[in-house]
Design a protein around this motif. Structure first.
Motif, short mmCIF file in Angstrom:
data_model
loop_
_atom_site.label_atom_id
_atom_site.label_comp_id
_atom_site.label_asym_id
_atom_site.label_seq_id
_atom_site.Cartn_x
_atom_site.Cartn_y
_atom_site.Cartn_z
N SER A 3 43.03 64.52 -10.32
CA SER A 3 42.86 65.93 -10.69
C SER A 3 43.59 66.19 -12.00
O SER A 3 44.50 65.45 -12.40
CB SER A 3 43.41 66.84 -9.59
OG SER A 3 44.83 66.77 -9.56
N ASP A 4 43.19 67.25 -12.66
CA ASP A 4 43.81 67.59 -13.94
C ASP A 4 45.32 67.80 -13.80
O ASP A 4 46.09 67.39 -14.67
CB ASP A 4 43.16 68.86 -14.51
CG ASP A 4 41.72 68.62 -14.95
OD1 ASP A 4 41.35 67.46 -15.23
OD2 ASP A 4 40.96 69.61 -15.01
N GLU A 5 45.74 68.41 -12.69
CA GLU A 5 47.17 68.67 -12.49
C GLU A 5 47.97 67.38 -12.33
O GLU A 5 49.06 67.25 -12.87
CB GLU A 5 47.39 69.58 -11.28
CG GLU A 5 46.90 71.00 -11.45
CD GLU A 5 45.43 71.19 -11.08
OE1 GLU A 5 45.05 72.34 -10.87
OE2 GLU A 5 44.67 70.21 -11.00
N SER A 93 40.03 70.36 -11.24
CA SER A 93 41.33 70.87 -10.83
C SER A 93 41.66 70.41 -9.41
O SER A 93 40.78 70.02 -8.65
CB SER A 93 41.36 72.39 -10.89
OG SER A 93 40.54 72.94 -9.87
N SER A 95 42.53 72.28 -6.99
CA SER A 95 41.84 73.20 -6.07
C SER A 95 40.40 72.77 -5.85
O SER A 95 39.87 72.88 -4.74
CB SER A 95 41.88 74.63 -6.62
OG SER A 95 43.20 75.12 -6.58
N ASP A 96 39.75 72.28 -6.88
CA ASP A 96 38.39 71.78 -6.77
C ASP A 96 38.34 70.57 -5.84
O ASP A 96 37.47 70.47 -4.98
CB ASP A 96 37.87 71.40 -8.17
CG ASP A 96 36.47 70.83 -8.17
OD1 ASP A 96 35.62 71.32 -7.40
OD2 ASP A 96 36.22 69.91 -8.96
#
Length: 116
Positions: A3-5, A93, A95-96
């Motif tokens: 994920s991006d995070e 993300s 969340s995604d």
């Protein structure tokens, strides 16, 4: 894990990791998991859907010296301690990746049963 995070926590961007993967493939043609990594690339580098189990440690090694479990755990903790994002969830993300139901549980947004 991708994920991006999580990537941001390691100082790597998704395009940067794509470049690192390409470099890894050039110098690791005899590696046990070369074919699995090549399959990931040939499949369009679908970081959300592709089964990363056999190459997860290679990917994390390209990003960090920390175990993937630590990276993901910290990202989830940061999400839990943050403010809920408003509006649509950004592709890539955390969340995604988690999905609406899990994200809402982590953020404490799930409807609590009413006491009788």
């Amino acid at each position: 894990m991708l994920s991006d995070e999580v990537l941001a926590s390691t100082g790597v961007t998704w395009p940067g990791l794509e470049t690192l993967i390409g470099s890894w493939l050039k110098v690791n043609q005899d590696h046990q998991y070369y074919a699995a990594m090549q399959e990931f690339v040939d499949g369009g580098l679908d970081r959300k859907v592709h089964d990363l189990k056999s190459i997860r440690n290679i990917l994390v090694g390209l990003m960090s010296n920390k175990p993937w479990e630590v990276l993901v755990g910290r990202a989830i903790a940061a999400l839990a301690n943050g403010k809920p994002a408003k509006g649509p969830v950004a592709p890539g993300s955390l969340s995604d990746y988690l999905g609406e139901k899990v994200r809402d549980l982590i953020l404490g947004l799930a409807q609590q049963p009413q006491a009788a």
